[in-house]
Design an enzyme around this catalytic site. Structure first.
Site, PDB file in Angstrom:
ATOM      1  CB  VAL A 131      -0.942  -0.006   1.225  1.00  0.00           C
ATOM      2  CG1 VAL A 131      -1.778   1.267   1.274  1.00  0.00           C
ATOM      3  CG2 VAL A 131      -1.845  -1.237   1.194  1.00  0.00           C
ATOM      4  N   PRO A 132       1.113   1.834  -1.162  1.00  0.00           N
ATOM      5  CG  PRO A 132       0.814   2.716  -3.300  1.00  0.00           C
ATOM      6  CD  PRO A 132       0.250   1.702  -2.337  1.00  0.00           C
ATOM      7  CB  CYS A 133       2.206   5.183   2.792  1.00  0.00           C
ATOM      8  SG  CYS A 133       3.438   4.085   3.486  1.00  0.00           S
ATOM      9  CG  HIS A 134       6.675   4.350  -1.357  1.00  0.00           C
ATOM     10  ND1 HIS A 134       5.928   3.202  -1.185  1.00  0.00           N
ATOM     11  CD2 HIS A 134       7.003   4.404  -2.664  1.00  0.00           C
ATOM     12  CE1 HIS A 134       5.813   2.574  -2.342  1.00  0.00           C
ATOM     13  NE2 HIS A 134       6.453   3.290  -3.263  1.00  0.00           N
TER      14      HIS A 134
END
Length: 164
Positions: A131-134
């Protein structure tokens, strides 16, 4: 973390350091860099193979090798509030190689005045990378906080610029 007792943990060493993964029959529960902020208390949970963590390791390896830019894993987001879950689902819509600001993410979920709450939810994302929070940046485009460390955030964004 309210992890089901059926969950299994596994350790995997990524190119950016050791990671802990948690999964059970309903899906992948967590992917954390060891010693990151908000690292879960996993005391009492068993280590062992589970198809969700085994598949997550394979997909993460393909991601880091530049062979894949997407994940297709069943996810279990139950450890977040309804608001956090809405933010985490919105993160899944950010394409690889693209970034968004916290304000844009707030607008995307229909809560334009909740920028700080959105930022807090992004910071509590239990599924690093998957889950690409970056991909969420500060208002001026800066690499603001990442639970796994800003150096890792920069490395992930650089990796995604070379996506397949």
């Amino acid at each position: 973390m309210k992890t089901p007792t059926t969950a299994r943990l596994s350790r995997w060493t990524s190119p950016l350091g050791p990671m802990l993964l948690a999964g059970h029959d309903a899906g992948l529960l967590g992917v954390w860099f060891e010693e990151q902020k908000h690292y879960p208390d996993v005391a009492g949970l068993a280590f062992g193979d589970h198809f969700t963590t085994t598949e997550a390791q394979a997909q993460l390896a393909a991601y880091f090798a530049g062979e894949s830019s997407q994940f297709s894993l069943p996810l279990d987001l139950r450890n977040g509030t309804a608001f956090q879950q809405s933010v985490w689902r919105a993160l899944l819509d950010i394409p690889c190689g693209v970034t968004i600001g916290y304000s844009g993410l707030s607008q995307q979920i229909g809560r334009p005045s909740a920028v700080r709450a959105v930022a807090a939810a992004v910071g509590r994302n239990p599924l690093s990378i998957v889950v690409p929070c970056h991909r969420v940046l500060g208002s001026n485009g800066s690499l603001t906080g990442y639970a796994g460390g800003v150096d890792r955030k920069a490395a992930l964004l650089n990796l995604e610029q070379r996506k397949p």
